[in-house]
Design a protein around this motif. Structure first.
Motif, short mmCIF file in Angstrom:
data_model
loop_
_atom_site.label_atom_id
_atom_site.label_comp_id
_atom_site.label_asym_id
_atom_site.label_seq_id
_atom_site.Cartn_x
_atom_site.Cartn_y
_atom_site.Cartn_z
N GLN A 134 0.87 -0.90 0.10
CA GLN A 134 0.18 -0.36 0.00
C GLN A 134 0.83 0.76 0.05
N PHE A 137 -9.68 1.24 -6.93
CA PHE A 137 -8.46 0.80 -6.02
C PHE A 137 -7.40 1.49 -5.20
N VAL A 166 -8.37 4.19 -3.04
CA VAL A 166 -8.40 3.64 -1.43
C VAL A 166 -7.52 3.83 -1.28
N MET A 203 -7.00 8.23 3.23
CA MET A 203 -7.53 9.38 2.94
C MET A 203 -7.34 10.73 3.19
N VAL A 236 -6.65 12.19 -0.38
CA VAL A 236 -9.01 11.93 -0.93
C VAL A 236 -8.91 14.04 -0.15
#
Length: 477
Positions: free
Chosen positions: A202, A411, A414, A418, A421
């Protein structure tokens, strides 16, 4: 002025546009970026995910270029065609502002490269560094205002010049490979914080998106292509070639140095890796390549930024002012706004803890929205069987490809977290003022559907949350 025939771009020129747009700041930062996040095993999985997802997106670009030849306004034209005016604007704005932030990352990397030799430049966000970058921004600005007819030729020359040191880096490291060290690093290495495989992967996701930005380089100049089908071919050729370089640049340092040493290097970390292998001349060699590469990429992306804003204005997605040209056929107003935004972001790096990483991740987050719209439009086209009167047997294949591309881009948004975003919303919400301006000029209703209102409300709420987060210290830059 160049004639219409002279302005047409060959397959080679279009491929150079893709390669030139993709090979910029990101590839020179890959060793440290991945070294901080993961070892070779996590890196291999991350590149499989990123390469697979971006390959599917490249195939969507290829299909749309052939099936929707009338949509030659760039990447955001697909969002407008498929989902309406406001999503089309958001796609255009997101792609433009993301490209502007990407240009800021170029200046940060140039300054941090010089910082390895001149301490006053530090990590690229000192006062001296910001002043030098500001001078550079406006020198490029006034040079471009004089005319851009030779931009494609300049891009091809610079593309060759910047690929050479990358290939040399890979070849030289082959002679210093230590397989025992690679095995030691494989599962994560020693002296690094504990993180499970999912967390490691990630942590690399936005970085992989950043280095793939530019995959749509041929699409941005689709109206200049000699043959429409060349756009898709150039996209795939550029993607495959650059992907191979990026994977090798990422993995080979693990066979030369311990992961902890790679993670501790300053940017551009390729220079540090080569210096550790061959001595100080390696850092000088790569640093020279970085400066040539990044200045070339900055020129290419300055043109892209202006082109995006200009074409968006010509298609009524931006205010008419930005669709004007000067006597040299340069979209001057679009270029002025672009470089004012770049200047403001360069100044903002002074308060950033890791300016390059912030600009890299924010560029990726902003670019994912337009990419998601492209994938979703490809899915809608295949699902409705629109344009599939020709070669109908390709429909199921294209439906699967577009579905995977859409899931991948969602994906990535995400996985980025956050924080980005909310920072994206901090730009999208006030940026909508340009949409209001354009709609008023055209005498049109601002929002025409409830979906438009919901999207705008989400952007405003996200913007407010970002402001609160920054003011309370919950969000950091």
């Amino acid at each position: 002025m160049a004639t219409k025939a002279e302005q047409k771009l060959s397959l080679f020129a279009l491929t150079a546009m893709v390669v030139g747009s993709m090979v910029g700041a990101g590839i020179f930062s890959l060793p440290r970026t991945f070294g901080i996040a993961t070892g070779p095993f996590g890196a291999i999985i991350a590149w499989c995910i990123a390469g697979g997802g971006m390959y599917m997106l490249a195939r969507v670009f290829q299909s749309l270029a052939e099936r929707k030849p009338d949509l030659d306004a760039g990447v955001f034209a697909y969002a407008k065609e498929g989902f309406g005016d406001y999503p089309g604007f958001l796609s255009a704005f997101g792609y433009w502002i993301g490209s502007c932030i990407g240009n800021v990352s170029y200046w940060v990397l140039i300054k941090s490269t010089l910082g390895n030799f001149i301490p006053a430049f530090g990590d690229g966000n000192t006062v001296i560094a910001i002043l030098v970058a500001s001078i550079g921004i406006w020198l490029f600005h006034f040079m471009i205002l004089r005319g851009i007819q030779q931009a494609a030729f300049i891009n091809m020359v610079v593309t060759v010049a910047k690929v050479v040191p990358i290939i040399a880096f890979i070849i030289i490291l082959f002679f210093f490979v230590k397989f025992d060290l690679f095995r030691l690093n494989f599962w994560g290495g020693e002296g690094m914080p504990e993180a499970n495989l999912l967390q490691q992967i990630q942590a690399t996701m936005l970085a992989t998106v950043f280095v793939f930005i530019g995959i749509e380089g041929a699409s941005n100049y689709s109206r200049y292509a000699e043959t429409r089908s060349d756009i898709g071919v150039a996209t795939i050729m550029g993607f495959v070639g650059v992907s191979a370089l990026m994977v090798l640049v990422t993995l080979m340092p693990y066979a030369v140095l311990p992961r902890a040493e790679i993670a501790a290097m300053s940017q551009p970390s390729m220079a540090g890796v080569l210096a550790a292998a061959v001595g100080p001349w390696g850092a000088v060699f790569i640093s020279a390549g970085v400066i040539v590469s990044v200045l070339g990429a900055y020129l290419a992306w300055s043109l892209v930024c202006a082109e995006v804003l200009y074409v968006a204005a010509r298609t009524d997605d931006m205010p008419r002012l930005f669709g004007t040209e000067n006597q040299n056929k340069v979209p001057a107003a679009a270029l002025w706004l672009t470089n004012i935004v770049v200047q403001l972001f360069v100044i903002s790096t002074y308060w950033s803890q890791d300016a390059f990483a912030l600009m890299l991740n924010l560029t990726s987050a902003m670019s994912l929205i337009p990419y998601m719209f492209v994938a979703a439009f490809g899915f809608l086209l295949a699902r409705r069987a629109e344009t599939y009167e020709v070669r109908p047997h390709e429909r199921n294949r294209d439906l699967v490809i577009a579905s995977i591309a859409a899931v991948y881009t969602f994906f990535m948004i995400v996985a980025g977290g956050m924080k980005f975003v909310l920072l994206s919303a901090l730009l999208y919400a006030p940026g909508t003022a340009l949409y209001f301006w354009a709609r008023r000029e055209q005498g049109k209703q601002i929002f025409t559907t409830s979906i438009d209102w919901l999207i705008f409300a989400a952007a405003v709420i996200g913007c407010i949350a970002a402001v609160i987060g920054l003011s309370t210290g919950y969000l950091t830059i």
